[in-house]
Design a protein around this motif. Structure first.
Motif, PDB file in Angstrom:
ATOM      1  N   ALA A  44      -4.978  13.729  -5.749  1.00  0.00           N
ATOM      2  CA  ALA A  44      -5.856  14.337  -4.745  1.00  0.00           C
ATOM      3  C   ALA A  44      -5.315  14.018  -3.358  1.00  0.00           C
ATOM      4  N   THR A  45      -5.056  15.055  -2.566  1.00  0.00           N
ATOM      5  CA  THR A  45      -4.591  14.898  -1.186  1.00  0.00           C
ATOM      6  C   THR A  45      -5.584  15.581  -0.262  1.00  0.00           C
ATOM      7  N   SER A  46      -5.238  15.716   0.996  1.00  0.00           N
ATOM      8  CA  SER A  46      -6.126  16.383   1.948  1.00  0.00           C
ATOM      9  C   SER A  46      -6.343  17.847   1.568  1.00  0.00           C
ATOM     10  N   ALA A  47      -5.457  18.384   0.719  1.00  0.00           N
ATOM     11  CA  ALA A  47      -5.619  19.784   0.298  1.00  0.00           C
ATOM     12  C   ALA A  47      -6.890  19.984  -0.517  1.00  0.00           C
ATOM     13  N   VAL A  48      -7.420  18.923  -1.124  1.00  0.00           N
ATOM     14  CA  VAL A  48      -8.663  19.088  -1.883  1.00  0.00           C
ATOM     15  C   VAL A  48      -9.827  19.400  -0.943  1.00  0.00           C
ATOM     16  N   ASP A  49      -9.767  18.900   0.291  1.00  0.00           N
ATOM     17  CA  ASP A  49     -10.816  19.207   1.263  1.00  0.00           C
ATOM     18  C   ASP A  49     -10.761  20.672   1.680  1.00  0.00           C
ATOM     19  N   ILE A  50      -9.558  21.209   1.773  1.00  0.00           N
ATOM     20  CA  ILE A  50      -9.400  22.630   2.121  1.00  0.00           C
ATOM     21  C   ILE A  50      -9.995  23.497   1.014  1.00  0.00           C
ATOM     22  N   TYR A  51      -9.735  23.099  -0.242  1.00  0.00           N
ATOM     23  CA  TYR A  51     -10.305  23.844  -1.371  1.00  0.00           C
ATOM     24  C   TYR A  51     -11.828  23.797  -1.320  1.00  0.00           C
ATOM     25  N   ALA A  52     -12.378  22.596  -1.107  1.00  0.00           N
ATOM     26  CA  ALA A  52     -13.830  22.454  -1.041  1.00  0.00           C
ATOM     27  C   ALA A  52     -14.410  23.278   0.102  1.00  0.00           C
ATOM     28  N   PHE A  53     -13.706  23.328   1.237  1.00  0.00           N
ATOM     29  CA  PHE A  53     -14.152  24.161   2.348  1.00  0.00           C
ATOM     30  C   PHE A  53     -14.182  25.627   1.935  1.00  0.00           C
ATOM     31  N   GLY A  54     -13.167  26.039   1.162  1.00  0.00           N
ATOM     32  CA  GLY A  54     -13.124  27.424   0.696  1.00  0.00           C
ATOM     33  C   GLY A  54     -14.311  27.773  -0.185  1.00  0.00           C
ATOM     34  N   VAL A  55     -14.686  26.844  -1.085  1.00  0.00           N
ATOM     35  CA  VAL A  55     -15.857  27.070  -1.946  1.00  0.00           C
ATOM     36  C   VAL A  55     -17.116  27.217  -1.095  1.00  0.00           C
ATOM     37  N   LEU A  83      -8.187  35.391   3.935  1.00  0.00           N
ATOM     38  CA  LEU A  83      -7.947  33.944   3.957  1.00  0.00           C
ATOM     39  C   LEU A  83      -8.367  33.266   2.663  1.00  0.00           C
ATOM     40  N   MET A  84      -9.394  33.781   1.998  1.00  0.00           N
ATOM     41  CA  MET A  84     -10.008  33.087   0.869  1.00  0.00           C
ATOM     42  C   MET A  84      -9.037  32.762  -0.268  1.00  0.00           C
ATOM     43  N   PRO A  85      -8.141  33.699  -0.691  1.00  0.00           N
ATOM     44  CA  PRO A  85      -7.218  33.342  -1.784  1.00  0.00           C
ATOM     45  C   PRO A  85      -6.336  32.142  -1.453  1.00  0.00           C
ATOM     46  N   ARG A  86      -5.997  31.969  -0.166  1.00  0.00           N
ATOM     47  CA  ARG A  86      -5.193  30.807   0.225  1.00  0.00           C
ATOM     48  C   ARG A  86      -6.024  29.523   0.136  1.00  0.00           C
ATOM     49  N   LEU A  87      -7.282  29.598   0.577  1.00  0.00           N
ATOM     50  CA  LEU A  87      -8.141  28.413   0.522  1.00  0.00           C
ATOM     51  C   LEU A  87      -8.370  27.963  -0.911  1.00  0.00           C
ATOM     52  N   LEU A  88      -8.512  28.929  -1.836  1.00  0.00           N
ATOM     53  CA  LEU A  88      -8.857  28.626  -3.224  1.00  0.00           C
ATOM     54  C   LEU A  88      -7.644  28.654  -4.153  1.00  0.00           C
ATOM     55  N   ARG A  95      -2.222  26.004   0.152  1.00  0.00           N
ATOM     56  CA  ARG A  95      -3.410  26.042   1.007  1.00  0.00           C
ATOM     57  C   ARG A  95      -3.041  25.716   2.455  1.00  0.00           C
ATOM     58  N   PRO A  96      -3.754  26.311   3.425  1.00  0.00           N
ATOM     59  CA  PRO A  96      -3.424  26.057   4.832  1.00  0.00           C
ATOM     60  C   PRO A  96      -3.755  24.627   5.235  1.00  0.00           C
ATOM     61  N   LYS A  97      -3.077  24.148   6.296  1.00  0.00           N
ATOM     62  CA  LYS A  97      -3.395  22.844   6.853  1.00  0.00           C
ATOM     63  C   LYS A  97      -4.656  22.952   7.708  1.00  0.00           C
ATOM     64  N   LEU A 101      -6.033  26.112   9.963  1.00  0.00           N
ATOM     65  CA  LEU A 101      -7.279  26.718   9.501  1.00  0.00           C
ATOM     66  C   LEU A 101      -8.292  26.795  10.641  1.00  0.00           C
ATOM     67  N   ARG A 102      -8.400  25.714  11.419  1.00  0.00           N
ATOM     68  CA  ARG A 102      -9.352  25.718  12.533  1.00  0.00           C
ATOM     69  C   ARG A 102      -9.000  26.799  13.555  1.00  0.00           C
ATOM     70  N   HIS A 103      -7.700  26.948  13.864  1.00  0.00           N
ATOM     71  CA  HIS A 103      -7.264  27.966  14.817  1.00  0.00           C
ATOM     72  C   HIS A 103      -7.597  29.368  14.294  1.00  0.00           C
ATOM     73  N   GLY A 104      -7.341  29.589  13.001  1.00  0.00           N
ATOM     74  CA  GLY A 104      -7.617  30.901  12.417  1.00  0.00           C
ATOM     75  C   GLY A 104      -9.099  31.234  12.421  1.00  0.00           C
ATOM     76  N   LEU A 105      -9.931  30.236  12.156  1.00  0.00           N
ATOM     77  CA  LEU A 105     -11.378  30.470  12.151  1.00  0.00           C
ATOM     78  C   LEU A 105     -11.892  30.794  13.552  1.00  0.00           C
ATOM     79  N   GLN A 106     -11.349  30.114  14.554  1.00  0.00           N
ATOM     80  CA  GLN A 106     -11.768  30.406  15.933  1.00  0.00           C
ATOM     81  C   GLN A 106     -11.394  31.838  16.319  1.00  0.00           C
ATOM     82  N   GLN A 107     -10.196  32.279  15.917  1.00  0.00           N
ATOM     83  CA  GLN A 107      -9.805  33.672  16.182  1.00  0.00           C
ATOM     84  C   GLN A 107     -10.737  34.642  15.462  1.00  0.00           C
ATOM     85  N   MET A 108     -11.137  34.270  14.255  1.00  0.00           N
ATOM     86  CA  MET A 108     -12.027  35.114  13.483  1.00  0.00           C
ATOM     87  C   MET A 108     -13.364  35.285  14.207  1.00  0.00           C
ATOM     88  N   ILE A 109     -13.870  34.195  14.800  1.00  0.00           N
ATOM     89  CA  ILE A 109     -15.150  34.246  15.518  1.00  0.00           C
ATOM     90  C   ILE A 109     -15.032  35.075  16.788  1.00  0.00           C
TER      91      ILE A 109
END
Length: 631
Positions: A44-55, A83-88, A95-97, A101-109
């Motif tokens: 388990a690395t920090s990538a598991v948090d990205i997956y959980a965020f995707g869920v 974005l979702m297929p990359r998160l999951l 999965r994105p770092k 991910l934060r930069h992409g979400l801000q652009q999305m908003i």
């Protein structure tokens, strides 16, 4: 998590680990949110948090969890869908770092605002009547997109604020080091109910999740409160997902049946069954059947439950794996309650294999399946095997619920019954007294959990030769069960039967005969004439008749019960061996020594194998054999 002042708050100390290039092999977390590599036992690395965020993002955007076969539904905006297929992704490296991910979400908003300005400017420059309608439509579409994104952002921020407030206010250590999950869930229910800054869909989803968590913890009253609030909100929300509404109602009906509010549960289930939206939906009908059978079993209406829940329900096309497993567990319980123990064991073993394959996502369900499988084994007389499985269930329940919870209590009470049936009376009594104290403190003196634990303790006292203590406890318990569950609920009837059995042991055979004859029609009405409970009652009446000098009347009763029990459960099972003993007693009373001997030697051999030489029932068989031989 960030609070309003951008302070970082760590949400879960138990599931966290120090970031490093090697990662961690710790697999803690909420099962639905665990990344594939964690479920597979990998690193388990920090990538598991990205997956959980995707869920979580998928749940907030679509009001449903991603399914393995269809990870992304029609999410909006389109950028989130892409974005979702990359998160999951099953590949952690894909999965994105977090920073990207934060930069992409801000652009999305921010994107809908830019599109809105471009549409408005285009409409102004064109200025032609011929395209006026198009420009208005474009502006409205842009405004719709902007509002949609802002709403999603606001709902996410509101949810974030809700969780922050829950753990932070009035100070970060408000809850103390010994906070219980149940306390947080109760606080969450209160906060969501009064959270005016949360949109209704978010509140419905949160309350549904809180209700599910309380259900898993074995807290039916808290489950009922959260789900009632969710149902009230969902019924007043025009855009509420009808499937989610149906599942809220099913869980609410289950909670109310567990609270012994069977009329209220029946009303919900009848409303669902009559809803025309589900008349042609096989999956919906299967879910409703499972819910109705569960409520009927809680009410002790076993025959009715058997008409509702069949193997056909399990084989419904499209039924998801978790619902099928829950249906299989209910069917196994039903078989056990009907006395069809061999079928119960077979069904529960099969469904347990399916549940275990799902890993942590079906961990809690596997606990309850093990518990019911052990019940099959114990009633079939395979006590040591049952004890092993009960201990597995109790250990897993402790991991899932904690040590002093109703869920763990249920497993330990059943474990104590297995210990008692093996003649380990001191160990069984100590565990039952501990659980009785726990049930009383958690649930109240007249709660079902308290009353059933007291029933188990009364039988242990009887089996260990303390019949007067046992009888006094039953005399106290039976009126409470009658008020709580009703005169003809199986729990009430079983305590009443145990009282008849103790009267026979104490030599009060006339009292036992009168009480047994009064009990038998109630037992037949509740369980059926050929159910083991009804057959046991017949045996108790027959024993009283034999002791009162009327063995000729008892003889055909014991022959019938022995034949039926042997056919249903097998010859060397505790139920069948009781009938065999009582039949031998009647034959001895009639002077038919050779026929009695033909039954008593196999009886002693079976009890020696099953219970050992020192068990009370083995000693009884040995004494009867010696009496028959000496005559």
């Amino acid at each position: 998590m960030l609070d309003r002042q951008s302070r970082v708050i760590l949400m879960d100390f138990g599931a966290g680990f120090e970031s490093s290039s090697e990662g961690s092999r710790q697999g803690a977390g909420t099962p639905r949110y665990l990344a594939p590599e964690v479920l597979a036992g990998g690193v388990a690395t920090s990538a598991v948090d990205i997956y959980a965020f995707g869920v979580l993002a998928h749940l907030l955007a679509s009001n449903r969890y991603p399914e393995p076969a269809q990870a992304v539904v029609a999410l909006r905006p389109i950028a989130l869908r892409k974005l979702m297929p990359r998160l999951l992704s099953d590949d952690a490296n894909a999965r994105p770092k977090a920073a990207g991910l934060r930069h992409g979400l801000q652009q999305m908003i921010d994107a809908p605002r830019r599109r809105a300005r471009r549409f408005a400017l285009g409409a102004t420059i064109a200025g032609l009547a011929a395209v006026a309608l198009v420009s208005v439509f474009g502006y409205q579409r842009a405004e719709s997109l902007r509002a949609e994104a802002v709403t999603a952002r606001d709902q996410t921020l509101a949810t974030n604020r809700f969780l922050t407030d829950l753990l932070e206010a009035p100070s970060p250590d408000q809850w103390g080091r010994d906070v219980k999950v149940a306390e947080l869930l109760d606080a969450a229910t209160r906060r969501v109910t009064g959270a005016s800054d949360l949109a209704s869909p978010v509140r419905i989803t949160l309350l549904h999740a809180i209700g599910g968590s309380n259900r898993a913890l074995g807290r039916p009253r808290a489950t009922e409160e959260a789900l009632s609030q969710a149902l009230q909100l969902a019924q007043s929300e025009p855009t509420a997902d009808p499937v989610l509404l149906r599942r809220i109602k099913l869980k609410l009906a289950e909670a109310r049946s567990m609270l012994d509010e069977w009329d209220a549960a029946d009303a919900i289930l009848a409303e669902l069954a009559a809803d025309p939206r589900w008349s042609g939906d096989a999956v919906a009908q299967a879910e409703i059947a499972i819910g109705r059978a569960d409520a009927l079993m809680h009410a002790g209406r076993i025959e009715e439950a058997g008409k509702v829940l069949t193997t056909t329900v399990l084989d419904t096309p499209g039924l998801d794996a978790h619902t099928r497993i829950e249906a299989g567990w209910n069917l196994g319980q039903l078989y056990n309650k009907q006395g069809r123990l061999v079928e119960g064991e077979r069904t529960l073993r099969s469904i347990l294999a399916e549940s275990d394959k799902l890993g942590r996502t079906s961990f809690v369900m596997s606990i309850w399946i093990r518990n019911e499988l052990a019940t099959s084994l114990n009633q079939l007389g395979r006590f040591a095997e049952a004890e092993t499985v009960y201990r597995e269930a109790a250990d897993r329940a402790k991991e899932a619920y904690g040590d002093r919870t109703l869920g763990t209590l249920a497993m330990k009470v059943n474990l104590s019954i297995s210990l008692r049936d093996q003649g380990k009376y001191a160990e069984a009594e100590a565990l039952q007294r501990e659980m009785l104290e726990l049930a009383t403190s958690l649930d109240g003196i007249d709660a079902r959990s308290t009353l059933t634990t007291r029933s188990s303790l009364a039988v242990t006292l009887h089996e260990s030769g303390r019949d007067q203590e046992s009888l006094a406890m039953l005399d106290e318990n039976i009126p409470l069960l009658e008020r709580k569950l009703g005169m003809n609920h199986p729990n009430t009837l079983i305590d009443t039967f145990n009282r008849v059995e103790i009267m026979n042991v104490l030599g009060r055979h006339a009292d036992a005969l009168a009480a047994g004859r009064a009990l038998l029609p109630r037992m037949v009405e509740a369980t059926g004439a050929d159910h083991p409970f009804a057959l046991e009652t017949e045996d108790a009446i027959g024993l009283a008749l034999t002791q009162l000098g009327q063995a000729a009347q008892a003889l055909p009763m014991h022959r019938r019960t022995l034949e039926l029990k042997t056919r249903m459960m097998g010859a060397e099972t505790p139920y069948a061996l009781i009938s065999q003993e009582y039949l031998a007693r009647a034959l001895l009373a009639l002077g038919r020594r050779d026929e009695a001997l033909a039954l008593l030697q196999p009886l002693l051999d079976a009890r020696m194998r099953m219970l050992g030489a020192d068990h009370q029932r083995t000693r009884t068989a040995r004494e009867l054999l010696a009496k028959a031989t000496s005559n």
